[in-house]
Enzyme design. Structure first.
Site, PDB file in Angstrom:
ATOM      1  N   ASP A 182       0.652  -1.083  -0.017  1.00  0.00           N
ATOM      2  CA  ASP A 182       0.236   0.071  -0.266  1.00  0.00           C
ATOM      3  C   ASP A 182       1.231   1.545  -0.121  1.00  0.00           C
ATOM      4  OD1 ASP A 182      -1.176   2.500   1.209  1.00  0.00           O
ATOM      5  OD2 ASP A 182      -3.550   0.567   1.192  1.00  0.00           O
ATOM      6  N   HIS A 183       1.054   1.647  -0.934  1.00  0.00           N
ATOM      7  CA  HIS A 183       2.205   3.071  -1.394  1.00  0.00           C
ATOM      8  C   HIS A 183       1.703   4.106  -0.194  1.00  0.00           C
ATOM      9  CE1 HIS A 183      -0.339   5.333  -3.468  1.00  0.00           C
ATOM     10  NE2 HIS A 183       0.363   6.033  -3.704  1.00  0.00           N
ATOM     11  N   HIS A 245      -5.731   2.919   0.876  1.00  0.00           N
ATOM     12  CA  HIS A 245      -4.879   3.687   1.687  1.00  0.00           C
ATOM     13  C   HIS A 245      -5.665   4.502   2.810  1.00  0.00           C
ATOM     14  CE1 HIS A 245      -3.025   2.597  -1.816  1.00  0.00           C
ATOM     15  NE2 HIS A 245      -3.341   4.388  -3.175  1.00  0.00           N
TER      16      HIS A 245
HETATM   17  C1  BG6 Z   1      -2.895   4.653  -6.438  1.00  0.00           C
HETATM   18  C2  BG6 Z   1      -4.773   4.954  -7.054  1.00  0.00           C
HETATM   19  O1  BG6 Z   1      -3.226   3.784  -5.609  1.00  0.00           O
HETATM   20  O2  BG6 Z   1      -2.937   6.372  -5.869  1.00  0.00           O
HETATM   21  C3  BG6 Z   1      -5.128   6.335  -7.988  1.00  0.00           C
HETATM   22  O3  BG6 Z   1      -5.200   3.419  -7.840  1.00  0.00           O
HETATM   23  C4  BG6 Z   1      -4.159   7.407  -7.131  1.00  0.00           C
HETATM   24  O4  BG6 Z   1      -6.536   6.314  -8.575  1.00  0.00           O
HETATM   25  C5  BG6 Z   1      -3.426   7.116  -6.287  1.00  0.00           C
HETATM   26  O5  BG6 Z   1      -4.596   8.307  -8.255  1.00  0.00           O
HETATM   27  C6  BG6 Z   1      -2.810   7.928  -5.223  1.00  0.00           C
HETATM   28  O6  BG6 Z   1      -1.740   8.261  -5.169  1.00  0.00           O
HETATM   29  P1  BG6 Z   1      -0.370   9.591  -4.458  1.00  0.00           P
HETATM   30  O7  BG6 Z   1       0.932   8.747  -4.023  1.00  0.00           O
HETATM   31  O8  BG6 Z   1      -0.485  10.106  -6.183  1.00  0.00           O
HETATM   32  O9  BG6 Z   1      -1.396  10.132  -4.345  1.00  0.00           O
END
Ligand code: BG6
Length: 508
Positions: A182-183, A245
């Site tokens: 989960d980045h 997230h």
């Molecule tokens: C991803 C989603 O997990 O997270 C995307 O699939 C979203 O739709 C993205 O744009 C948002 O990540 P960050 O790091 O740009 O907030």
């Protein structure tokens, strides 16, 4: 900094967007910081045909486009020398014998000691197949060396499919070997939530229902779905952002102090929060869950298309591109404290932040103090951009009498100019190489999160005509979401790009 054991990192779907944009540049940055082991290889695999050399050329291009740090051609070349490729049809278990052969050759050549990471950057429909095909070649269970598998989101489509996938993986890997990425957990500022809470004595005593009035979390994006319409149609904001997230952020804000900062202590506390989420009732579906979809509009003089006009999207789509939810956590710390969470695409700016609203003072003694939300303290944890922390508190305006004004105390990560902020993928990949799964989602947490969103998914499925509000692209979502925050005089915080600028004209 500790260096990982020698190993081979195999990326399934290596010619895809994720590998080019995020994975290869992140591994390259690890290399630049001398955080890769001496004996290391990155093996790309997928249906596309490349030789080792043409794969290296392809990735050189990716580095030039997405890395921003390719000034030293000699270093780029040394890094590219670690890259190899084997073409297989990932969906065909018989083809994994060729993958195994290539791994054996590399293992001998580079002396990597039977340690392997497998990264699944493929469509989710292939996850279980890849896991079982690896097992078919004896590449799943730990043997003389270790084996780990990293799985990209979405992990499942609903509770049943998440459980099924967990079961499929656990048939061939142990839970300790599975790294569900989960980045958001890899973001510096997300990890800083724990440090802010648990290494300062001033916050934790106030961090409960006695002193916190409500908590607000926003993840807004200014971009639309772009070329991901096909994927997004089957996902929507609830599955794409909220289930993973957003709920991870909620868990970090709400968790009890872990005994230690290790994987099982932290992840045990995360699960406890997710288990304590008060299930949403049928009535809540109308009053506490607001979904929206962006419609066409004009943003800064340029016309912006509606979601339904995006490529790959059904012209009558009812997929939500915005979701705002009010809910509660039923435990001793948080009972009856509302949590408001919203996320959406095509909102005015890209910002993710957590706002902790403290209770107002019990008695107002200064006649010049407004008796509304402005007079309460707020702690704002800015995840991105302008990463930092902001505390809002009251001060006397100099001069006669006691006129009270809200002022800011802020910290910006950018002030630490000499400190390098690693990207989320960089941090997470390095952690996996070290065998540290703290910042990866555990199977039970993923299931709990699906368990919470499941009634919403079911309700929408059974009530296809349930309200889906349009909002013009470039605005803060449907007006109806304002009504989620019922308390008099209170609204969402409408954040600016810059952490401390609000309540004034600000840059979006
Ligand atoms: C991803 C989603 O997990 O997270 C995307 O699939 C979203 O739709 C993205 O744009 C948002 O990540 P960050 O790091 O740009 O907030």
């Amino acid at each position: 900094m500790q260096k990982p054991d020698p190993h081979i990192l195999t990326i399934f779907g290596a010619s895809g967007d994720l590998a080019r944009r995020k994975l290869i540049p992140s591994i390259y940055h690890l290399y630049l910081q001398d955080l890769l082991p001496e004996q290391f290889a990155l093996l790309g695999t997928g249906r596309k045909v490349f030789s080792d050399e043409s794969f290296r050329d392809h990735m050189q291009e990716a580095l030039e486009t997405f890395s921003g740090d390719v000034a030293d051609p000699a270093r780029v070349e040394t890094f590219l020398d670690c890259l190899y490729y084997v073409s297989i049809d990932t969906a065909d278990p018989a083809e994994y014998a060729r993958l195994k052969d290539k791994l054996d050759v590399l293992e001998q050549l580079l002396n990597t000691g039977d340690n392997h990471i497998f990264y699944l950057a493929t469509p989710p429909s292939l996850y279980a197949k890849v896991a079982h095909s690896l097992a078919g070649q004896g590449l799943a269970r730990n043997k003389t060396g270790w084996r780990r598998i990293i799985v990209e989101k979405p992990f499942g489509y609903d509770l049943a499919s998440s459980r099924e996938l967990n079961q499929q993986f656990r048939e061939v890997f142990d839970e300790e070997q599975i790294y569900r990425i989960d980045h958001y957990l890899g973001k510096e500022t997300v990890q800083n939530i724990m440090v802010t809470r648990f290494s300062n004595a001033i916050f934790e005593p106030l961090w409960n229902r006695n002193y916190i009035h409500h908590v607000e979390i926003t993840a807004s994006e200014s971009i639309g779905v772009g070329d991901r319409g096909g994927y997004y149609e089957g996902s929507g904001a609830l599955r794409d952002m909220f289930q993973n997230h957003m709920l991870q952020l909620v868990a970090l804000v709400a968790m009890e102090p872990p005994v230690w900062a290790d994987s099982s202590s932290i992840r045990n506390e995360i699960v406890k929060v997710l288990e304590s989420l008060r299930p949403l009732s049928e009535e809540d579906m109308s009053s506490n869950v607001i979904r929206g979809q962006y419609t066409e509009s004009v943003i800064r003089g340029e016309s912006a298309k509606s979601y339904r006009e995006e490529t790959g999207v059904d012209p009558e789509s009812r997929t939500e591109t915005y979701i705002g939810i009010k809910f509660y956590i039923d435990n001793w710390r948080w009972k009856d404290v509302p949590f408001y969470v919203r996320t959406g695409k095509r909102l005015p700016t890209r910002v993710t932040e957590i706002v902790v609203h403290f209770q107002p003072t019990p008695h107002h003694i200064f006649s010049g103090q407004q008796m509304d939300e402005l007079s309460t303290n707020q702690l704002i944890i800015r995840i991105q951009p302008d990463e930092g922390l902001l505390i809002k508190y009251s001060m006397k305006v100099p001069g006669a009498g006691y006129k009270v004004q809200t002022v800011n105390m802020d910290f910006h990560y950018s002030d630490l100019s000499e400190v390098y902020l690693p990207s989320a993928y960089e941090r997470l990949l390095h952690d996996c190489m070290l065998g540290d799964s703290t910042l990866y989602a555990r199977g039970d947490a993923v299931d709990c999160a699906w368990g919470f969103v499941e009634p919403i998914l079911e309700y929408w499925e059974n009530h296809p005509d349930h309200a889906l509000y349009g909002y013009p692209a470039g605005t803060w979502g449907p007006q109806e979401a304002d009504g989620l925050i019922e308390e008099k005089g209170m609204t969402w915080r409408y954040p600016c790009k810059n952490l401390a600028n609000d309540g004034i004209y600000c840059e979006l």
